[in-house]
Design a protein around this motif. Structure first.
Motif: not given
Length: 463
Positions: A212-219, A230-235, A257-258, A321-326
């Motif tokens: 996956g890609y991780l992002g966060k505010p600096k410091d 964040w989690v992914h739909g089909a494909g 994450i994919n 929090i966990v968020i995704g579609h399909s």
């Protein structure tokens, strides 16, 4: 001389005959073809000029009724923006079904449409959904569908949760814990200098890492950030750097994450080859056995991703929090059922739900994990295995707050399968019903979901 003239006349006669035959050919074949082409062109021009619009709605804007109540579908047609004249003679063909078949109890046939909407009345004697599919006879390509819900919040699970459901997943977690969570972070360039982003790879059970890609505010200070996954739909695709950035910009520890543990940032051709090759048909991989079904590995990556997020010193210790579609919506439900630290689920038109819907007389959810045999019965081994990866059963274990979207004409993740899961959620919850939406995640849903996420973060901050 006479013999010479005879020799000359004969070719002239032949020439005259050939000319005459060609003239007949032109008159009898070519000219009609030209005329037909002209007529077809004129017909096409007339059809193009006559723009039809077909509309199907219910008599209630929310399309929700109680079981036993009568629902009315209203069918209207306009031509060139104007209602049809009553004497127009235009007709429509319609059918009402339960997303499986029309059956003898649901109306179907033809109706004449005019200045007033044509009417189709239906009822359902138990909780569920019906839809009305309408085609304009003057233009067979013009088809519209509307759905109606009957006591949707009374839809129950199609089968009970297996007695050893929790035991099975406790054992899967034990096996996962034996695999060291070795993580590799690689900095990723992005335009906002107030946040930092990384490519993240974490070793995992199930044949693939968390990728996956991780992002966060600096410091960010220790214990200062809520976490979002964040989690992914089909494909098959890369993880989304954009989602990681979006969460980080909102002041969160944000990980996208994919679904398959694939490397990130590859070419489109790479993911296309994976989808057409080793991952072709992946939703049905190993579906005959609960130990081998593909979704077990996918859900183990969810668990490891959540473990990683909650192990970070910046995590606030209370908001996950966990968020995704399909397919991502189904994963969000699974995450809530597998990890009690999850405090909020955003699940759009969730897949991986109600695999055994046919057992209750309704359509199975995506990905139709259980084969329906020629005699109408489910494949026994697949049915048994599917219960251990059913979003309905995970929802019954979740205490998280939630938001869910449901499309009433969704044939990929049917509304009955979504509500079967929604009704099992125990936390504070809200549903966004879309009576005329199929399988989709439009902008207004994304906006509503993220607004709900931010409201939850604010609420958690006050605790």
């Amino acid at each position: 001389m006479e013999s010479v003239l005879l020799r000359i006349r004969k070719p002239i006669q032949i020439v005259i005959k050939e000319y005459y035959m060609r003239h007949l050919l032109l008159r009898n074949i070519v000219c009609p073809l030209i005329a037909a082409a002209v007529a077809f062109s004129l017909c096409q021009s007339v059809m193009a000029a006559e723009k039809y619009e077909l509309k199907v709605v219910t008599d209630r804007p929310d399309a929700i009724y109680q079981a036993g109540e009568e629902a009315t579908f209203l069918i209207s047609v306009t031509k060139d923006g104007k209602p049809l004249a009553d004497e127009s003679g235009e007709t429509i063909t319609y059918r009402v079904d339960d997303y499986i078949s029309s059956g003898p109890n649901y109306p179907n046939g033809k109706l004449t449409v005019g200045s007033e909407p044509a009417v189709v009345k239906v009822t359902a004697d138990k909780p569920g959904f019906l839809r009305c599919v309408v085609t304009l006879d003057a233009n067979k390509k013009l088809t519209k569908t509307a759905g109606a819900a009957f006591s949707p919040q009374e839809i129950e699970p199609s089968l009970p949760v297996p007695a050893d459901f929790d035991e099975f997943w406790t054992e899967q977690k034990r096996k996962l814990a034996e695999v060291p969570a070795k993580a590799k972070l690689t900095p990723v360039t992005q335009p906002n200098n107030k946040i930092e982003c990384f490519d993240l790879q974490v070793d995992c059970l199930g044949g693939a890492p968390v990728s996956g890609y991780l992002g966060k505010p600096k410091d960010a200070k220790p214990k200062s950030l809520p976490a979002i996954l964040w989690v992914h739909g089909a494909g098959v695709r890369s993880s989304s750097l954009g989602n990681a950035i979006k969460g980080a910009n909102a002041g969160m520890l944000s990980l996208d994450i994919n679904a398959h543990g694939l490397p990130n940032g590859k070419t489109a051709e790479f993911y296309k080859e994976q989808y057409a090759g080793p991952l072709k048909g992946y939703p049905h991989f190993g579906r005959e056995n609960r130990e081998t079904t593909y979704f077990v590995g996918m859900f183990l990556r969810l668990i490891r991703a959540m473990d990683y997020l909650t192990s970070q010193p910046e995590w606030d210790g209370k908001t996950l929090i966990v968020i995704g579609h399909s397919q991502g919506g189904g994963q969000a439900l699974a995450a809530g059922g597998l990890d009690e630290r999850v405090t909020f689920i955003a699940s759009g038109v969730p897949a991986i739900c109600d695999h055994s819907g046919r057992a209750a007389g309704r359509i199975n959810g995506w990905p139709k994990l259980v084969t329906t045999l020629p005699d109408g019965t489910p494949a026994a081994a697949e049915l048994k295995a599917a219960q251990y990866v059913d979003g309905v059963n995970f929802a019954s274990r979740s205490k998280a707050d939630a938001i869910m979207s449901v499309g009433f004409i969704d044939v990929t993740c049917p509304p009955s399968s979504c509500y079967a899961a929604y009704n099992q959620l125990k936390g504070k919850k809200q549903v966004i019903n879309k009576p005329l939406m199929g399988h989709a995640a439009p902008g207004d849903i994304h906006k509503a979901f993220f607004a709900a996420v931010k409201a939850h973060v604010k609420e958690q901050a006050g605790k």
